[in-house]
Design an enzyme around this catalytic site. Structure first.
Site, short mmCIF file in Angstrom:
data_model
loop_
_atom_site.label_atom_id
_atom_site.label_comp_id
_atom_site.label_asym_id
_atom_site.label_seq_id
_atom_site.Cartn_x
_atom_site.Cartn_y
_atom_site.Cartn_z
N GLN B 19 -16.86 11.11 3.93
CA GLN B 19 -16.44 9.79 3.42
C GLN B 19 -16.56 9.70 1.91
O GLN B 19 -16.05 8.77 1.28
CB GLN B 19 -17.25 8.68 4.10
CG GLN B 19 -18.71 8.63 3.71
CD GLN B 19 -19.53 7.65 4.53
OE1 GLN B 19 -19.82 7.90 5.69
NE2 GLN B 19 -19.91 6.51 3.96
N CYS B 25 -18.20 4.38 6.31
CA CYS B 25 -18.67 5.05 7.54
C CYS B 25 -18.04 4.41 8.77
O CYS B 25 -17.68 5.08 9.73
CB CYS B 25 -20.18 4.97 7.63
SG CYS B 25 -20.81 3.29 7.82
N HIS B 167 -25.70 2.29 9.29
CA HIS B 167 -24.73 3.39 9.21
C HIS B 167 -23.95 3.48 10.53
O HIS B 167 -24.51 3.27 11.60
CB HIS B 167 -25.48 4.71 8.95
CG HIS B 167 -24.61 5.86 8.58
ND1 HIS B 167 -23.48 5.74 7.80
CD2 HIS B 167 -24.70 7.19 8.88
CE1 HIS B 167 -22.90 6.93 7.64
NE2 HIS B 167 -23.62 7.83 8.28
#
Lengths: 121, 235
Positions: B19, B25, B167
């Site tokens: 990324q 993410c 995340h």
């Protein structure tokens, strides 16, 4: 504060020693050697000597943090990664990105609730 | 439920991506789940576009109009699934390549490769997560990434780990026991595909413990969603 070395810090830690020299505090030479190896391995270059000195201090703090993680997470291996010259805050801001769900999404009553699947047999 | 399961061995998982320095993410977690669902629906593994979601998905939570997906500043997989259902689907990586920053939307409806039929949120129950993984393919999950900055390999199972989620990653399988290099402790674990490139973790993958003594470690069981895809014939 996250880096305060607790009493436990004194324990030997075979794994992290592969990354970080012996003893509890990082010798200046030690950190420099590890940092130079990190720069080569991940192709790091910094704007000027000041920036490099700052990044090396962040790197040294992250080595101590990796040692702490190793102690708290012994079934994994922790050490130098490509993120070792970033503060935890920089790491979070740049490489994560999960938005907090609205309260409703957390509380439940989720319209898309998955049906319960059989798990025996 | 099988003792071990890994969608990588069955061709349902695309290459590890990166990324870059962008809080996207959520789009990698979403595209990974749809790649798997599309594979199950068509037998073809298509590498799908995250950039389309970074540029074009500004979908907001149904219940909170200020909580919206916003490119490199963060997003949510379930909101992204809603966007994909409304937009009609997702283009391929080849047609809409990743740039690592937000640009103006260049979505081309005629180039949709994969379509979302529906998505579901799975309860915080490890057997249900495993069953949905086996049935629907790789799952979009969230996790607390506190130990991931220094992670090199092995099965992560921290004594202390927060459960606030920061995340988004992809759950691709699980194993009944893994070995830690030094301590040879057996731990059942989840196999997680990350989006930080192959030179992080175990060739881009992360393993975290699961099982009756290690439930919801780092919040890994708290936000799990599956997606089902429709077969779209390419125009």
């Amino acid at each position: 504060a996250a880096l305060s070395s607790s009493a436990a810090e004194g324990e030997e830690d075979p794994l992290i020693e592969q990354v970080v020299g012996g003893g509890d505090e990082l010798g200046e030479l030690d950190a420099e050697a590890h940092f130079a190896s990190f720069e080569r391995r991940f192709g790091r270059t910094y704007r000027d000597a000041g920036e490099r000195a700052y990044r090396m201090s962040v790197f040294a703090a992250n080595l101590r943090r990796a040692r702490r993680h190793q102690r708290l997470d012994p079934t994994a291996t922790h050490g130098v990664t490509k993120f070792s010259d970033l503060t935890p805050g920089e790491f979070r801001d740049r490489f994560l990105g999960l938005r907090r769900p609205s309260l409703e999404g957390l509380v439940g009553g989720e319209p898309h609730e998955a049906p319960i699947l059989p798990t025996d047999g | 439920l099988p003792d071990d399961f890994d969608w990588r061995e069955r061709g349902a998982v695309g290459p590890v991506k990166d990324q870059g320095s962008c809080g996207s993410c959520w789009s990698f977690s979403t595209s990974g789940a749809l790649e798997g669902a599309h594979f199950l629906a068509t037998g073809k593994l298509e590498v799908l576009s995250e950039q389309q979601m970074v540029d074009c998905d500004h979908e907001c939570d149904a219940s909170e109009s200020r909580a919206c997906d916003s490119g490199c500043n963060g997003g949510l997989m379930t909101t992204a699934f809603s966007y994909l259902m409304k937009s009609g689907g997702l283009q391929s990586e080849k047609d809409y390549p990743y740039a690592g920053r937000e640009n103006t939307c260049k979505f081309d409806k005629s180039k949709i490769v994969a379509q979302v039929k529906n998505f579901s949120v799975i309860s915080v129950n490890e057997d249900q997560i495993a069953a949905n993984l086996v049935k629907h393919g790789p799952l979009a999950i969230a996790i607390n990434a506190a130990y991931m900055q220094t992670y090199i390999g092995g099965v992560s199972c921290p004594f202390i780990c927060g459960r606030h989620l920061d995340h988004g990653v992809l759950l691709v399988g699980y194993g009944s026991a893994g070995y830690a290099p030094i301590r040879f402790k057996e731990k059942p674990y989840w196999i997680i595909k990350n989006s930080w490139g192959e030179n992080w973790g175990e060739k881009g993958y992360y393993k975290i413990c699961r099982g009756p003594h290690d439930k919801n470690k780092c919040g890994v069981d708290s936000m799990v969603s599956s997606v089902t895809a429709i077969h779209t014939s390419k125009k």
